[in-house]
Write a protein that holds these residues in place. Structure first.
Motif, short mmCIF file in Angstrom:
data_model
loop_
_atom_site.label_atom_id
_atom_site.label_comp_id
_atom_site.label_asym_id
_atom_site.label_seq_id
_atom_site.Cartn_x
_atom_site.Cartn_y
_atom_site.Cartn_z
N LYS A 45 -9.48 -14.65 -33.79
CA LYS A 45 -10.34 -15.34 -34.55
C LYS A 45 -10.09 -16.78 -34.28
CE LYS A 45 -8.56 -12.80 -37.95
NZ LYS A 45 -8.19 -12.51 -39.21
N GLY A 46 -9.29 -17.36 -32.78
CA GLY A 46 -8.45 -18.25 -33.24
C GLY A 46 -9.51 -18.84 -32.33
N ALA A 47 -10.50 -18.82 -31.38
CA ALA A 47 -11.40 -19.44 -30.65
C ALA A 47 -12.40 -19.26 -31.21
CB ALA A 47 -11.58 -18.90 -28.60
N VAL A 100 -13.11 -18.23 -23.32
CA VAL A 100 -13.00 -18.64 -24.49
C VAL A 100 -11.38 -18.72 -24.98
CG1 VAL A 100 -13.98 -20.08 -25.40
CG2 VAL A 100 -15.02 -19.26 -23.85
N GLU A 101 -10.50 -19.50 -25.17
CA GLU A 101 -9.40 -18.97 -25.70
C GLU A 101 -8.90 -20.65 -26.74
OE1 GLU A 101 -7.59 -18.23 -28.36
OE2 GLU A 101 -5.88 -16.15 -26.86
N ASP A 102 -8.65 -20.55 -27.72
CA ASP A 102 -8.06 -21.48 -27.99
C ASP A 102 -6.56 -22.31 -27.79
OD1 ASP A 102 -5.97 -19.84 -29.36
OD2 ASP A 102 -6.43 -19.81 -31.05
N ILE A 103 -5.49 -21.46 -27.49
CA ILE A 103 -4.58 -21.74 -27.30
C ILE A 103 -4.51 -21.37 -25.74
CG2 ILE A 103 -3.53 -20.84 -29.43
CD1 ILE A 103 -1.41 -23.60 -28.77
MG MG Z 1 -5.53 -16.35 -30.32
#
Ligand code: MG
Ligand code: IMP
Length: 181
Positions: A45-47, A100-103
């Motif tokens: 869910k992060g991204a 596409v990733e958050d971190i």
């Molecule tokens: Mg993540």
């Protein structure tokens, strides 16, 4: 209030917006000769928040897809094994994929997903991560588009959570130690 749990703000809403615009422009330039556009795979869910901001700054057609990968649970350290909890909805064969990733922290999740996507014979695969913690890397991951390098501090906001909280903060901040210890 959520903000009472934040030690300091690392990136303001304005700084995030500016960087996301630059990243979208860079991606648009790089794929300008790909008329069919990109296949952007957001890692939930992060991204989720970064993804929706980013795709609106890309001037080429973008096909949407999402995966859910888990290497964490509610812990703050990667467990080292990656599970795919939600797979791609589409066949990516011949597509120009951007993950596409958050971190990117230890790199475990992205390393695994990169192999997984490559096996499905995409025409190309690139990695776009809003944040990277290079000092934490256990596995090398080639990040093609990186928003910011950050030091080894636990961050929340702009999609990043601690135990599913703080994702909706519009800025990125360091979580106070007393919140998780
Ligand atoms: Mg993540
Ligand atoms: P990796 O597999 O160790 O690279 O972990 C990547 C995932 O860990 C990210 O997608 C995040 O969900 C989570 N993560 C890593 N660092 C942080 C952080 O500082 N705050 C919140 N989540 C983090």
């Amino acid at each position: 209030m959520m903000k009472d749990d934040i030690e300091k703000v690392v990136f303001t809403e304005e700084e995030i917006k500016k960087r996301v615009e630059e990243m979208g422009a860079e991606i648009s330039r790089d794929y300008a000769d790909v008329p069919e556009g990109l296949f952007c795979v957001g890692i939930l869910k992060g991204a989720a928040i970064f993804y929706t901001d980013l795709v609106r700054k890309i001037s080429l057609p973008v096909q949407f897809d999402f995966m859910i990968a888990s290497s964490y649970g509610d812990a703050m350290e990667s467990s080292g094994t990656v599970q795919i909890l939600k797979d791609l909805d589409y066949d990516i064969k011949g597509k120009h994929v951007v993950l596409v990733e958050d971190i990117i922290d230890s790199g475990t999740t992205m390393h695994y997903l990169l192999d997984y996507i490559r096996l499905r014979k995409a025409a190309s695969v690139k990695i776009c991560a809003f944040l990277s913690k290079p000092s934490r890397r256990k596995v090398e991951v080639p990040i093609d588009y990186c928003g910011f390098d950050v030091p080894d501090e636990f961050l929340v906001g702009y999609g990043l959570d601690y135990a599913e909280k703080y994702r909706n903060l519009p800025y990125i901040g360091v979580l106070k130690k007393e919140v998780y210890s």
